[in-house]
Design an enzyme around this catalytic site. Structure first.
Site, PDB file in Angstrom:
ATOM      1  CG  HIS A   1      -3.213  -0.108  10.407  1.00  0.00           C
ATOM      2  ND1 HIS A   1      -4.233   0.645   9.886  1.00  0.00           N
ATOM      3  CD2 HIS A   1      -3.267  -1.313   9.775  1.00  0.00           C
ATOM      4  CE1 HIS A   1      -4.877  -0.059   8.964  1.00  0.00           C
ATOM      5  NE2 HIS A   1      -4.316  -1.256   8.880  1.00  0.00           N
TER       6      HIS A   1
ATOM      7  CB  THR B   1      -0.920   0.024   1.234  1.00  0.00           C
ATOM      8  OG1 THR B   1      -0.095   0.018   2.408  1.00  0.00           O
ATOM      9  CG2 THR B   1      -1.863  -1.161   1.248  1.00  0.00           C
TER      10      THR B   1
ATOM     11  CE  LYS C   1      -1.184   1.078   6.949  1.00  0.00           C
ATOM     12  NZ  LYS C   1      -0.526   0.282   5.899  1.00  0.00           N
TER      13      LYS C   1
HETATM   14  N1  LIG Z   1      -2.952  -6.055   1.173  1.00  0.00           N
HETATM   15  C1  LIG Z   1      -2.987  -6.521   2.427  1.00  0.00           C
HETATM   16  O1  LIG Z   1      -3.834  -7.384   2.781  1.00  0.00           O
HETATM   17  C2  LIG Z   1      -1.962  -6.049   3.415  1.00  0.00           C
HETATM   18  C3  LIG Z   1      -1.024  -5.125   3.014  1.00  0.00           C
HETATM   19  N2  LIG Z   1      -0.007  -4.775   3.841  1.00  0.00           N
HETATM   20  C4  LIG Z   1       1.007  -3.907   3.274  1.00  0.00           C
HETATM   21  O2  LIG Z   1       2.181  -4.686   3.001  1.00  0.00           O
HETATM   22  C5  LIG Z   1       3.334  -3.863   3.097  1.00  0.00           C
HETATM   23  C6  LIG Z   1       4.350  -4.494   4.040  1.00  0.00           C
HETATM   24  O3  LIG Z   1       3.822  -4.531   5.353  1.00  0.00           O
HETATM   25  P1  LIG Z   1       4.649  -5.218   6.542  1.00  0.00           P
HETATM   26  O4  LIG Z   1       4.903  -6.649   6.250  1.00  0.00           O
HETATM   27  O5  LIG Z   1       3.914  -4.863   7.793  1.00  0.00           O
HETATM   28  O6  LIG Z   1       5.997  -4.386   6.468  1.00  0.00           O
HETATM   29  P2  LIG Z   1       7.486  -4.834   6.893  1.00  0.00           P
HETATM   30  O7  LIG Z   1       8.284  -3.577   6.937  1.00  0.00           O
HETATM   31  O8  LIG Z   1       7.420  -5.698   8.103  1.00  0.00           O
HETATM   32  O9  LIG Z   1       7.964  -5.758   5.675  1.00  0.00           O
HETATM   33  C7  LIG Z   1       8.435  -5.278   4.447  1.00  0.00           C
HETATM   34  C8  LIG Z   1       9.630  -6.117   4.099  1.00  0.00           C
HETATM   35  O10 LIG Z   1      10.077  -5.813   2.777  1.00  0.00           O
HETATM   36  C9  LIG Z   1      11.487  -5.891   2.796  1.00  0.00           C
HETATM   37  N3  LIG Z   1      12.106  -5.244   1.663  1.00  0.00           N
HETATM   38  C10 LIG Z   1      12.273  -3.919   1.430  1.00  0.00           C
HETATM   39  N4  LIG Z   1      12.932  -3.730   0.268  1.00  0.00           N
HETATM   40  C11 LIG Z   1      13.180  -4.953  -0.247  1.00  0.00           C
HETATM   41  C12 LIG Z   1      13.820  -5.434  -1.422  1.00  0.00           C
HETATM   42  N5  LIG Z   1      14.348  -4.590  -2.323  1.00  0.00           N
HETATM   43  N6  LIG Z   1      13.889  -6.765  -1.634  1.00  0.00           N
HETATM   44  C13 LIG Z   1      13.382  -7.627  -0.749  1.00  0.00           C
HETATM   45  N7  LIG Z   1      12.757  -7.244   0.406  1.00  0.00           N
HETATM   46  C14 LIG Z   1      12.648  -5.921   0.637  1.00  0.00           C
HETATM   47  C15 LIG Z   1      11.862  -5.242   4.119  1.00  0.00           C
HETATM   48  O11 LIG Z   1      13.162  -5.580   4.499  1.00  0.00           O
HETATM   49  P3  LIG Z   1      13.894  -4.711   5.652  1.00  0.00           P
HETATM   50  O12 LIG Z   1      13.188  -5.029   6.917  1.00  0.00           O
HETATM   51  O13 LIG Z   1      15.296  -5.242   5.589  1.00  0.00           O
HETATM   52  O14 LIG Z   1      13.771  -3.283   5.235  1.00  0.00           O
HETATM   53  C16 LIG Z   1      10.811  -5.874   5.041  1.00  0.00           C
HETATM   54  O15 LIG Z   1      11.255  -7.094   5.567  1.00  0.00           O
HETATM   55  C17 LIG Z   1       2.816  -2.480   3.520  1.00  0.00           C
HETATM   56  O16 LIG Z   1       2.647  -1.673   2.381  1.00  0.00           O
HETATM   57  C18 LIG Z   1       1.467  -2.788   4.152  1.00  0.00           C
HETATM   58  O17 LIG Z   1       0.591  -1.716   4.169  1.00  0.00           O
HETATM   59  C19 LIG Z   1       0.119  -5.302   5.082  1.00  0.00           C
HETATM   60  C20 LIG Z   1      -0.804  -6.187   5.562  1.00  0.00           C
HETATM   61  C21 LIG Z   1      -1.932  -6.628   4.767  1.00  0.00           C
HETATM   62  O1  LIG Z   2       0.339  -2.145   7.162  1.00  0.00           O
HETATM   63  C1  LIG Z   2      -0.487  -2.967   7.621  1.00  0.00           C
HETATM   64  O2  LIG Z   2      -0.262  -3.633   8.649  1.00  0.00           O
HETATM   65  C2  LIG Z   2      -1.739  -3.148   6.894  1.00  0.00           C
HETATM   66  N1  LIG Z   2      -1.893  -2.537   5.749  1.00  0.00           N
HETATM   67  C3  LIG Z   2      -2.977  -2.646   4.846  1.00  0.00           C
HETATM   68  C4  LIG Z   2      -3.558  -1.280   4.556  1.00  0.00           C
HETATM   69  O3  LIG Z   2      -2.803  -0.299   4.453  1.00  0.00           O
HETATM   70  O4  LIG Z   2      -4.775  -1.186   4.368  1.00  0.00           O
HETATM   71  C5  LIG Z   2      -3.988  -3.687   5.234  1.00  0.00           C
HETATM   72  C6  LIG Z   2      -4.100  -4.011   6.694  1.00  0.00           C
HETATM   73  O5  LIG Z   2      -5.003  -3.151   7.297  1.00  0.00           O
HETATM   74  C7  LIG Z   2      -2.770  -4.069   7.425  1.00  0.00           C
END
Ligand SMILES: NC(=O)C1=CN([C@@H]2O[C@H](COP(=O)(O)OP(=O)(O)OC[C@H]3O[C@@H](n4cnc5c(N)ncnc54)[C@H](OP(=O)(O)O)[C@@H]3O)[C@@H](O)[C@H]2O)C=CC1
Ligand SMILES: O=C(O)C1=N[C@H](C(=O)O)C[C@H](O)C1
Length: 271
Positions: free
Chosen positions: A156, A100, A160
């Site tokens: 959240h 997102t 985030k």
């Molecule tokens: N659509 C949905 O249902 C949901 C969407 N989201 C979205 O997902 C995204 C991630 O959320 P979240 O997991 O909480 O975030 P995190 O920060 O925990 O995870 C993101 C990961 O991506 C890694 N990363 C960054 N750059 C690279 C790269 N070039 N190559 C490989 N890995 C990379 C980061 O590594 P490092 O830690 O080393 O920087 C980190 O481990 C957000 O945009 C969130 O809003 C989240 C939950 C549900």
């Molecule tokens: O960053 C998160 O954690 C989440 N991101 C998504 C969003 O931006 O809507 C979905 C979920 O709510 C968790």
């Protein structure tokens, strides 16, 4: 069997996705990508995710596993996702994207890939939120032009990085579209100081960031004498991860195009 690779495998969603793939009989864990140069290169993906050893090691480039996977699941950051789309388009792969916080320009760039590969893009992969979008469409049509003020409130965890959440924006868009409005014209994302009373048609957004809240969204329809609130609360990231694996299995059989979770779940309509 759909061969799935996960990018951002060390992140909150990445680790949850490893568990979700392991629990799915129709999917197999084909690879996991961490940031280039990460100290986690070579780590066992199962051990990284607390799921026990799975015998697949983390790599730091898609090129290293290009022959091993069919679908890439990406929950990372906007620029990373766009670069992965280019790679997957060039190598005949499919994607499921949960990232997102994309800007308007980045969304336009993402949309440009619709003719180059099949991909699912959704700000929230949970079945519950996608059903909620349908409920919001119905509620907005029934109430929105009857003097009800519409506000979207989301909460959240403290880590985030984008706001409002992608889900809150989607909920706002669904309500706005149902009423012939746009968030560009009617979205209000900040109220501070002498901002004056609300206008009839505005759609307001409020954001909470605190502790370990997984994800909560409420859309409020309020008028003199009553208030309706439609709320979704996620208490585990597994709800998003299971949806993403379901989307990966689904997109494996699709033609080139951009798809939503509504397509995956068979919830027809405009959202
Ligand atoms: N659509 C949905 O249902 C949901 C969407 N989201 C979205 O997902 C995204 C991630 O959320 P979240 O997991 O909480 O975030 P995190 O920060 O925990 O995870 C993101 C990961 O991506 C890694 N990363 C960054 N750059 C690279 C790269 N070039 N190559 C490989 N890995 C990379 C980061 O590594 P490092 O830690 O080393 O920087 C980190 O481990 C957000 O945009 C969130 O809003 C989240 C939950 C549900
Ligand atoms: O960053 C998160 O954690 C989440 N991101 C998504 C969003 O931006 O809507 C979905 C979920 O709510 C968790």
């Amino acid at each position: 069997m759909t061969r799935i690779a996960i990018v951002g495998v060390a992140g909150r969603m990445g680790r949850t996705l490893v568990n979700a793939v392991q629990q799915d009989d129709g999917a197999t864990l084909a690879g996991g990508i961490v940031e280039p140069g990460s100290s986690l290169v070579g780590a066992d993906l199962g051990e990284l995710a607390g799921a026990g050893r799975v015998g697949v090691a983390a790599v730091d480039s898609l090129a290293a596993i290009v022959d091993d996977f069919d679908v890439l699941i990406d929950f990372t950051a906007p620029r990373v996702t766009l670069s992965n789309l280019a790679f997957c388009a060039a190598h005949g792969k499919r994607m499921v994207i949960g990232t997102t916080g994309l800007s308007d320009d980045e969304l336009a760039e993402l949309d440009g890939f619709r003719e180059r590969l099949p991909f699912v893009f959704a700000p929230n992969m949970s079945v519950g939120v996608n059903l909620t979008l349908k409920l919001l469409e119905t509620a907005a049509r029934a109430l929105g032009d009857e003097g009800y003020d519409i506000e979207v409130i989301e909460a959240h965890h403290r880590h985030k990085v984008d706001a409002p959440s992608g889900t809150a924006l989607k909920m706002g868009e669904v309500v706005a579209e149902s009423l012939g409005r746009t968030l560009k014209e009617h979205g209000v994302f900040e109220r501070v100081g002498q901002c004056g009373p609300r206008t009839d048609k505005e759609i307001g957004f409020a954001t909470v960031r605190a502790g370990d809240i997984v994800g909560e969204h409420t859309v409020m329809f309020a008028t003199e004498g009553e208030r309706i609130e439609i709320t979704h609360k996620a208490s585990s990231r597994m709800t998003f991860a299971k949806g993403a694996v379901r989307a990966a299995r689904w997109v494996a059989d699709q033609d080139k195009g951009r798809y939503s979770m509504q397509d995956v779940l068979g919830l027809t309509g405009s959202v």
